[in-house]
Motif scaffolding. Sequence first.
Motif, PDB file in Angstrom:
ATOM      1  N   ILE A  38     -75.842 -25.039  27.818  1.00 59.57           N
ATOM      2  CA  ILE A  38     -75.399 -26.262  27.148  1.00 59.57           C
ATOM      3  C   ILE A  38     -74.125 -26.029  26.349  1.00 59.57           C
ATOM      4  N   ASP A  46     -73.100 -33.591  17.940  1.00 62.37           N
ATOM      5  CA  ASP A  46     -74.557 -33.657  18.120  1.00 62.37           C
ATOM      6  C   ASP A  46     -74.931 -33.690  19.592  1.00 62.37           C
ATOM      7  N   CYS A  48     -74.264 -33.267  23.962  1.00 62.52           N
ATOM      8  CA  CYS A  48     -73.840 -32.236  24.892  1.00 62.52           C
ATOM      9  C   CYS A  48     -72.882 -32.791  25.925  1.00 62.52           C
ATOM     10  N   SER A  51     -74.845 -29.898  30.424  1.00 63.18           N
ATOM     11  CA  SER A  51     -76.047 -29.076  30.427  1.00 63.18           C
ATOM     12  C   SER A  51     -76.295 -28.729  31.883  1.00 63.18           C
TER      13      SER A  51
ATOM     14  N   GLY B 141     -79.640 -35.137  30.469  1.00 60.27           N
ATOM     15  CA  GLY B 141     -79.031 -33.893  29.997  1.00 60.27           C
ATOM     16  C   GLY B 141     -78.919 -33.840  28.487  1.00 60.27           C
ATOM     17  N   ARG B 142     -79.948 -34.331  27.800  1.00 57.92           N
ATOM     18  CA  ARG B 142     -79.859 -34.380  26.340  1.00 57.92           C
ATOM     19  C   ARG B 142     -80.747 -33.340  25.668  1.00 57.92           C
ATOM     20  N   LEU B 143     -81.268 -32.373  26.450  1.00 58.72           N
ATOM     21  CA  LEU B 143     -82.157 -31.392  25.824  1.00 58.72           C
ATOM     22  C   LEU B 143     -81.394 -30.528  24.834  1.00 58.72           C
ATOM     23  N   GLY B 144     -80.082 -30.408  25.016  1.00 56.26           N
ATOM     24  CA  GLY B 144     -79.291 -29.594  24.102  1.00 56.26           C
ATOM     25  C   GLY B 144     -78.795 -30.365  22.897  1.00 56.26           C
ATOM     26  N   ASN B 145     -79.043 -31.670  22.887  1.00 55.10           N
ATOM     27  CA  ASN B 145     -78.531 -32.483  21.775  1.00 55.10           C
ATOM     28  C   ASN B 145     -79.281 -32.200  20.494  1.00 55.10           C
ATOM     29  N   THR B 148     -82.458 -34.337  19.726  1.00 51.31           N
ATOM     30  CA  THR B 148     -83.630 -34.210  20.584  1.00 51.31           C
ATOM     31  C   THR B 148     -84.866 -33.639  19.877  1.00 51.31           C
TER      32      THR B 148
END
Lengths: 161, 392
Positions: A38, A46, A48, A51, B141-145, B148
Amino acid sequence: MNIEETPLPGIGVRRELRLATGRRVGVVTHRDGHTELILSRVDDPDACAASIPLSADEASTLGQLLGSAQLVAQLTAEQEDVSGISTHQIMIRKGTAFAGRPLGDTQMRTRTGTSIVALLRGDDVIASPRPGEILKVDDLVVIVGTDNGLADAALILQSRP
Amino acid sequence: MDPTTLSLIQLGIVFFALGFLGRLAGRIGMSPVPLYLLGGLAFGNGGFVNLGGIDDFAHIASEIGVILLLLMLGLEYTAKELVTGLRQSWMAGLVDLVLNMLPGVAVALILGWGPVGALVMAGITYSSSSGIIAKVLGDLGRLGNRETPVILAVLVIEDLAMAAYLPILTAVLASVSFLGGLTAVGISLAVITMVLLGALRYGHMVSNVLDSPDRESFLLKLLGAALLVAGVASALQVSAAVGAFLLGIAISGGTAENATRVLEPLRDLFAAMFFVLFGLNTDPRTIPPVLGVALILALVTALTKVATGWWAAKQQGIGVPGRARAGAALIARGEFSIVIAGLAVASGAVPTELAALATTYVLIMAVSGPIAARYVEPLVRVVQGKKPEPAI
């Protein structure tokens, strides 16, 4: 470097680095073992920007690619099919021992038997640089020599004070 | 025709049709739950086939479906994650609970469904769908945000709250007297606390007993334990579903991962049956009268979930776009709301319009939740008047 670890209940773990630029780069490890690389966005730290799902093989290869010692080993392997003399370009990175010091200080010929034949600095080419030439960060040093000598040269130029 | 033959043909038709619906849902990137509900509505009153032959099977299958749904939900969390989540995010959990139960309570009271109806509707509007949300976060693809973990913490607390809510609901639905209800609630809460504490300390023992290198015996032991615990829990007036949930929490580590793998196809099969049966038992003609109420309720509870996520993300120092993303991600309601409505309708303690309202409401929320999560980002950018910058 501090690695920040955040549990993601039901999904896995996120481990990340905060870079000097303020961006976050890291890895999400899922419960089932697969990984995601990521990278945070520029305009919204905040979120990404990317990923990227990686298989276990891909992740470990990428890890090796990022480690310089392995990089040298890999360069050596790539040149194995060429007999005798090879050419390599090695970058002078920030914080390495010879950044900002004259070329002669490396004593490259004496120590490794290789020759520094040129420096690539931005768009300029400094051919046959003199020992007094100061090495700058981001210079590409073009070296000719045997594979073993080039590997040693890379280690010297990438060493830290 | 021989009744068994008829049942086989009907069951074949149902599963075949569900398979196509599931594939369609995957194609357009949404949860299959609303499509299964629609499928049930179509098969039911005045539908294509009369499914009299599979009634018995459908009932037991849907019961197993709920048990597996909750068991797998429990498997996703370790007892430690639940306790840590509770300690760190109880405030966000409380805001979530108050903001999102109130609209349900209000609607039930306005429609004259009494306190029992209010309790049921509170649960229906409260519980976000962890299944849908976890999938949406992964897909986008927001697991790294950074927001989350905030979203997941809210979901963890909701699931814990469900472990307390479901037995209370079952007790209230089943009991006639106030005192009887209170005793049942007391017993069920005591049992849950004991099991949760036991899972924290002795979870590895449960895992060891169930674990087996042989796939077949592992599956049988696992399913046997789930049904057994669910049955015992049911006998103790704690709902069967909660028993399964607690068993899932007690199973940990590698055993939990393997269990998830072997149970997933079974869950998909039986849970699909559960949603279809719920649709089957809802008369499509009861939907138009409640459509207006469902739409208003959907709008209000979408806003309250956005407020919840916004507030929780703000507490963690997350910027405006992240707050909006956290809020929008929480909107989706799904399997839990239907589980609650299913329990209530089966007990006969609530009016039939409640089933119609719950179906319509979940249809709207399960579809609009992922859409909201996807489009909140460009929306925030427009509101803030920012041009999209190159992200990399």
